[in-house]
Design an enzyme around this catalytic site. Structure first.
Site, PDB file in Angstrom:
ATOM      1  N   LYS A  78      10.721   8.205  11.077  1.00 18.17           N
ATOM      2  CA  LYS A  78      11.649   7.499  10.497  1.00 18.17           C
ATOM      3  C   LYS A  78      11.561   7.276   8.928  1.00 18.17           C
ATOM      4  O   LYS A  78      10.417   7.756   8.482  1.00 18.17           O
ATOM      5  CB  LYS A  78      11.489   5.997  11.144  1.00 18.17           C
ATOM      6  N   SER A 153      16.587  -1.080  14.613  1.00 18.39           N
ATOM      7  CA  SER A 153      16.656  -0.383  13.182  1.00 18.39           C
ATOM      8  C   SER A 153      16.362   1.410  13.413  1.00 18.39           C
ATOM      9  O   SER A 153      16.853   2.070  12.573  1.00 18.39           O
ATOM     10  CB  SER A 153      16.055  -0.979  12.074  1.00 18.39           C
ATOM     11  N   SER A 177      12.829  -3.149  17.142  1.00 13.64           N
ATOM     12  CA  SER A 177      13.606  -1.826  16.513  1.00 13.64           C
ATOM     13  C   SER A 177      13.370  -0.472  17.115  1.00 13.64           C
ATOM     14  O   SER A 177      13.641   0.580  16.930  1.00 13.64           O
ATOM     15  CB  SER A 177      13.315  -1.860  14.983  1.00 13.64           C
TER      16      SER A 177
HETATM   17  N1  GLN Z   1      16.908  -6.657  14.821  1.00 14.92           N
HETATM   18  C1  GLN Z   1      15.737  -7.119  14.106  1.00 14.92           C
HETATM   19  C2  GLN Z   1      16.091  -7.440  12.955  1.00 14.92           C
HETATM   20  O1  GLN Z   1      16.975  -7.287  12.256  1.00 14.92           O
HETATM   21  C3  GLN Z   1      14.398  -6.150  14.431  1.00 14.92           C
HETATM   22  C4  GLN Z   1      14.338  -5.217  13.399  1.00 14.92           C
HETATM   23  C5  GLN Z   1      13.010  -4.377  13.580  1.00 14.92           C
HETATM   24  O2  GLN Z   1      12.229  -4.420  14.515  1.00 14.92           O
HETATM   25  N2  GLN Z   1      12.742  -3.747  12.489  1.00 14.92           N
HETATM   26  O3  GLN Z   1      15.157  -8.084  12.106  1.00 14.92           O
END
Ligand code: GLN
Length: 481
Positions: A78, A153, A177
Site C-alpha cells: 500500500k 481504504s 481498511s
Molecule cells: N473507513 C474507516 C475510516 O475511514 C477505516 C479506515 C481504515 O481502516 N484505514 O476511517
C-alpha cells in the site's frame, strides 16, 4: 498454464521446481498490470528495482544459496508504506512527490524473505475512507464489476490481488481498511492483533488503531505472509509486541470439531442485507454440520462503536497530520505571506476534503470545551467494548459475523453522504477498538455476482484460530464446487 492465477504457495512451488524464473514471472506481472491499468489499482510501480531483485533471486537459486520464504514471489504494498527510493504518496497531493528516504520494517521483512516488490497500491487519502474514492489519483474500480467501488481504504491492495497483478499484498487497517475491501473484492484479508506487525515506516493515521495486514487469494498464503512480516521491533516501534511469531502455516489444523463459534445477535440485525444474511447463515450451518458448536454471545455496545471510532481516530489523525505543514517536506503552497499563511495555504491546497473533515472533527473533539463530552467518553466506550469482547471470548474460540452489512456499492453512491460512508464499517471498527485480530474471507456472492465476505474474529494473539477456521471453510467449499 496461467501462472498469474495460481496461489502464492502454488507459484512458490513452480519457482522452486524451475518451471518459471522470477524474472519471467515479474515480467508477466508487469504485463498484467498494464493490461488491467484501467482499474487504477496502483499509484506507482518500481519496475527496475523489481526486475533487479528478481534476477538476484534467480541467481541465488541457481547457485543453490539459501532462499527466503517468499523467494521470487511478486507482491505489492500500500502506498502509505515506505520503501526507500520509491514515492510514498498516501494517495495525497500533499505527498505526490515525496520519495521515501528509508524502508518500513514490514517492507524490509518482505525483501529479507526475497519477495519481489512491484509497486505501491492506490488507497483513500491517508487511509481515510471506505470506498477508495478519496484518492488524489482517482478512484480504484472493483475488479469484479467496474461500476462498483472496491472498498477502502486499501482498495488498491485488494484489487491488485484479485486482478492477478501479484500474489499477495500489504494493506493497513485502522477501522476496517483491509477487511472491507477484501469483502468487496472477494479476496482474503487479515488485520492482525494490534502490535503483531511493526508500524515503523508506515505513515500514521490513528496510531493506537493502525495495523499492517495481508491480502491474498488463499488463507494459507495469508498465513505465510503474516509469518514473514510479524515480530517485535522495539527499537523502532514500541507498540510492536514482544510476542513469539508462531509457525502459522505448519500449525494449520484441518479439523474444526468441538470448536466453539460465537454468534452475537447484534451483528445480524435489520441493517443487514438479506443476501449477506443468508450467506452467513449458510456458513454457520456448514460449521455446525462439521462439528463446531455455535454459542450465543452478547455485545450490547456494538452500535456505539462507530461513533467512538470516528472520534478517537480523528483525534489521533489531527495530531499525526500536524506534521504536514508545507515547511520540511511535501506540498508547499506558492505566494504565501508569512509562516501562518504558509501553513494555511499548504494545508488548504494539499489535503483533500475528507482529510480536512477529519482534522476539523479531531480538533473539535479535543478542544477544551468538548474533550470530556466527546473524546473522554469515546475512550470509555472503547473500554466497555473491550470488556464485552473479553467476556464473549470466555465462551468461544472465534466469533463469526458479516464483514460488511452489504456487498460493494456503486461508484459515487455515497460520496455526498459522509455518514453513510462511515456506516459501511460498523462491523469492522469494533475489532480495532478492541485490538483484536480478524479476517474477511469470501463466503458467497449476491445476485449481481458481487462477493460477500465473512468476518472471523479471535482473541488477541490467536490469529491461528482464524487461519484454522478460514482454511477449513475455504478448502471444504472449494471441494464442493
Ligand atoms: N473507513 C474507516 C475510516 O475511514 C477505516 C479506515 C481504515 O481502516 N484505514 O476511517
Amino acid at each position: 498454464m496461467d501462472f498469474l492465477k495460481l496461489s502464492l504457495f502454488e507459484i512458490k512451488q513452480k519457482l522452486e521446481s524451475n518451471e518459471i524464473t522470477s524474472e519471467e514471472l515479474t515480467k508477466m506481472c508487469f504485463n498484467q498490470i498494464k493490461a488491467t491499468q484501467k482499474l487504477n489499482a496502483l499509484v506507482s510501480t518500481c519496475e527496475e528495482f523489481a526486475l533487479s531483485t528478481a534476477k538476484k533471486v534467480d541467481q541465488k537459486r541457481k547457485n543453490g544459496e539459501k532462499l527466503g520464504a517468499l523467494a521470487g514471489v511478486p507482491v505489492i504494498i500500500k502506498d502509505n508504506i515506505n520503501l526507500e527510493g520509491t514515492r510514498t504518496t498516501c494517495a495525497s497531493k500533499f505527498l505526490e512527490n515525496f520519495v521515501s528516504p528509508y524502508t518500513a520494517t514490514c517492507a524490509q521483512k518482505l525483501l529479507d524473505a526475497d519477495a519481489v516488490i512491484l509497486g505501491k497500491a492506490n488507497m483513500d487519502e491517508f487511509a481515510m475512507g471506505s470506498s477508495n474514492e478519496n484518492s488524489a489519483f482517482g478512484p480504484v474500480l472493483n475488479p469484479v464489476n467496474q461500476d462498483y467501488v472496491p472498498g477502502g481504504s486499501s482498495g488498491g491492495s485488494a484489487t491488485c490481488v484479485k486482478a492477478n497483478q501479484c500474489f499477495a499484498s500489504l494493506g493497513t487497517d485502522t477501522g476496517g481498511s483491509i477487511r472491507e475491501p477484501a469483502s468487496f473484492c472477494g479476496v482474503v484479508g487479515l488485520k492482525p492483533t494490534y502490535g503483531r506487525v511493526s508500524r515503523f515506516g508506515v505513515v500514521a493515521f490513528a496510531s493506537s488503531l493502525d495495523q499492517v495486514g495481508v491480502f491474498s487469494r488463499t488463507v494459507k498464503d495469508n498465513a505465510l505472509m503474516l509469518q514473514v512480516i510479524s515480530g517485535e521491533d522495539q527499537e523502532h516501534d514500541m507498540t510492536s509486541a514482544k510476542m513469539p511469531v508462531p509457525n502459522f502455516v505448519e500449525n494449520l489444523k484441518t479439523d474444526i470439531k468441538g470448536m466453539k463459534i460465537g454468534v452475537a445477535k447484534q451483528f445480524f440485525d435489520d441493517k443487514l442485507n438479506s443476501e449477506v444474511k443468508q450467506s452467513l447463515e449458510n456458513a454457520l450451518k456448514f460449521f455446525e454440520q462439521n462439528g463446531a458448536i455455535l454459542v450465543d454471545v452478547n455485545l450490547p455496545s456494538l452500535d456505539v462503536a462507530s461513533s467512538a471510532y470516528y472520534i478517537i481516530s480523528s483525534a489521533e489523525a489531527t495530531s499525526n497530520l500536524a506534521r504536514f505543514d508545507g515547511v520540511k517536506y511535501g506540498f508547499q503552497a506558492q505566494n504565501f505571506d508569512g509562516i501562518i499563511d504558509l501553513y494555511f495555504k499548504s494545508r488548504t491546497q494539499g489535503f483533500g476534503p475528507e482529510v480536512k473533515r477529519r482534522i476539523m472533527l479531531g480538533n473539535y473533539v479535543l478542544s477544551s470545551g468538548y474533550f470530556d463530552a466527546y473524546y473522554r467518553k469515546a475512550k470509555r466506550v472503547q473500554k466497555i467494548i473491550q470488556q464485552e469482547f473479553a467476556e464473549a471470548f470466555e465462551k468461544c474460540d472465534v466469533m463469526i459475523c458479516p464483514t460488511v452489512a452489504t456487498t460493494a456499492f456503486k461508484l459515487g453512491e455515497k460520496t455526498d453522504d459522509p455518514v453513510a460512508m462511515y456506516l459501511s464499517d460498523i462491523f469492522t471498527v469494533p475489532i480495532n477498538l478492541a485490538k483484536l485480530p480478524a479476517m474477511s474471507i469470501p463466503c458467497g456472492q449476491d445476485k449481481k455476482g458481487l462477493p460477500i465476505g465473512m468476518q472471523i474474529i479471535a482473541k488477541q494473539w490467536n490469529e491461528q484460530a482464524i487461519f484454522d477456521v478460514a482454511n477449513f471453510f475455504e478448502q471444504s467449499t472449494k471441494e464442493a464446487k
